[in-house]
Write a protein that holds these residues in place. Structure first.
Motif, PDB file in Angstrom:
ATOM      1  N   GLY A   1     -27.146  51.509 -22.325  1.00 14.80           N
ATOM      2  CA  GLY A   1     -27.948  51.306 -21.130  1.00 14.80           C
ATOM      3  C   GLY A   1     -27.210  50.658 -19.979  1.00 14.80           C
ATOM      4  O   GLY A   1     -27.717  50.620 -18.861  1.00 14.80           O
ATOM      5  N   SER A   2     -26.000  50.119 -20.231  1.00 12.62           N
ATOM      6  CA  SER A   2     -25.241  49.513 -19.136  1.00 12.62           C
ATOM      7  C   SER A   2     -24.938  50.547 -18.065  1.00 12.62           C
ATOM      8  O   SER A   2     -24.734  51.720 -18.357  1.00 12.62           O
ATOM      9  CB  SER A   2     -23.923  48.920 -19.649  1.00 12.62           C
TER      10      SER A   2
ATOM     11  N   SER B   1     -17.652  56.795 -21.186  1.00 10.76           N
ATOM     12  CA  SER B   1     -17.332  57.643 -22.335  1.00 10.76           C
ATOM     13  C   SER B   1     -18.585  57.748 -23.209  1.00 10.76           C
ATOM     14  O   SER B   1     -19.444  56.861 -23.164  1.00 10.76           O
ATOM     15  CB  SER B   1     -16.169  57.050 -23.136  1.00 10.76           C
ATOM     16  N   PRO B   2     -18.717  58.811 -23.991  1.00  9.67           N
ATOM     17  CA  PRO B   2     -19.927  58.979 -24.807  1.00  9.67           C
ATOM     18  C   PRO B   2     -20.212  57.806 -25.744  1.00  9.67           C
ATOM     19  O   PRO B   2     -21.365  57.490 -25.997  1.00  9.67           O
ATOM     20  CB  PRO B   2     -19.654  60.257 -25.597  1.00  9.67           C
ATOM     21  N   ASP B   3     -19.155  57.128 -26.222  1.00  9.03           N
ATOM     22  CA  ASP B   3     -19.377  55.990 -27.125  1.00  9.03           C
ATOM     23  C   ASP B   3     -19.509  54.658 -26.388  1.00  9.03           C
ATOM     24  O   ASP B   3     -19.698  53.612 -27.010  1.00  9.03           O
ATOM     25  CB  ASP B   3     -18.275  55.913 -28.184  1.00  9.03           C
ATOM     26  N   GLY B   4     -19.400  54.682 -25.060  1.00 16.39           N
ATOM     27  CA  GLY B   4     -19.569  53.470 -24.262  1.00 16.39           C
ATOM     28  C   GLY B   4     -18.384  52.521 -24.278  1.00 16.39           C
ATOM     29  O   GLY B   4     -18.479  51.408 -23.760  1.00 16.39           O
TER      30      GLY B   4
ATOM     31  N   HIS C   1     -11.313  49.969 -20.272  1.00 13.92           N
ATOM     32  CA  HIS C   1     -12.244  49.602 -21.344  1.00 13.92           C
ATOM     33  C   HIS C   1     -13.487  48.951 -20.751  1.00 13.92           C
ATOM     34  O   HIS C   1     -13.465  48.408 -19.643  1.00 13.92           O
ATOM     35  CB  HIS C   1     -11.594  48.647 -22.343  1.00 13.92           C
ATOM     36  N   ALA C   2     -14.561  48.960 -21.515  1.00 13.22           N
ATOM     37  CA  ALA C   2     -15.845  48.416 -21.066  1.00 13.22           C
ATOM     38  C   ALA C   2     -15.780  46.927 -20.746  1.00 13.22           C
ATOM     39  O   ALA C   2     -16.614  46.423 -20.000  1.00 13.22           O
ATOM     40  CB  ALA C   2     -16.919  48.675 -22.124  1.00 13.22           C
ATOM     41  N   ASP C   3     -14.774  46.214 -21.265  1.00 17.61           N
ATOM     42  CA  ASP C   3     -14.631  44.787 -20.957  1.00 17.61           C
ATOM     43  C   ASP C   3     -13.681  44.534 -19.786  1.00 17.61           C
ATOM     44  O   ASP C   3     -13.378  43.391 -19.466  1.00 17.61           O
ATOM     45  CB  ASP C   3     -14.179  44.003 -22.192  1.00 17.61           C
TER      46      ASP C   3
END
Length: 170
Positions: free
Chosen positions: A6-7, A49-52, A73-75
């Protein structure tokens, strides 16, 4: 653009470059800067990306052509350049992940530098590490292809074909 959790990834004015990529939860918490665009650059069009785990985006060069695709990366760690737009390539933009996260589709503007604008904008495919990039479409003169989108099963790509706003002179 939403991640599986949801991010939301979005563009926000930067402190050095024009725009940076940020993420936030839908309730407004967890605001995080993912990129800090360098001077005379701007980060645009994020896609989770599909896996977040990562965000794919374009880093625009505000002084000359040569926009490239990157991931982060997400972080906010692990910034990596995916494409190297040089030579007859003017820009790589509008990138989207395949549903399996193994490939990307994007618009590439290209043409001889002797002309003041790209003479072709077509959809290209490649692996997420930037290897095996190849054209998918070849629009006829007077047209350009934009905004690829993958089907959920990854077997089909739809895109927008527009009349070109530039007149090819090459």
């Amino acid at each position: 653009v939403d991640a599986p959790d949801g991010s939301i990834a979005f563009m926000r004015p930067g402190e050095i470059g024009e725009f940076d990529i940020w993420s936030v939860r839908p309730n407004g918490s967890g605001l995080r800067r993912l990129t800090e665009s360098p001077s005379n650059r701007s980060d645009y069009n994020p896609d989770w990306s599909p896996d977040g785990s990562s965000v794919l985006f374009e880093r625009r060069n505000l002084e000359e052509s040569g926009d490239d695709l990157h991931t982060v990366h997400a972080d906010g760690t692990g910034l990596r350049q995916v494409t190297d737009c040089s030579g007859d390539c003017w820009s790589d933009n509008e990138a989207r992940w395949s549903s399996d996260g193994e490939r990307i589709a994007f618009s590439r503007a290209s043409g001889p530098r002797s002309v003041d604008h790209p003479t072709k904008i077509a959809i290209h495919l490649g692996n997420t590490d930037g290897s095996e990039i190849r054209p998918l479409t070849s629009p006829p003169n007077g047209y350009e292809d934009h905004d690829p989108s993958w089907s959920p099963d990854g077997r089909t790509i739809v895109f927008q074909r527009d009349r070109s706003t530039a007149t090819a002179t090459a």
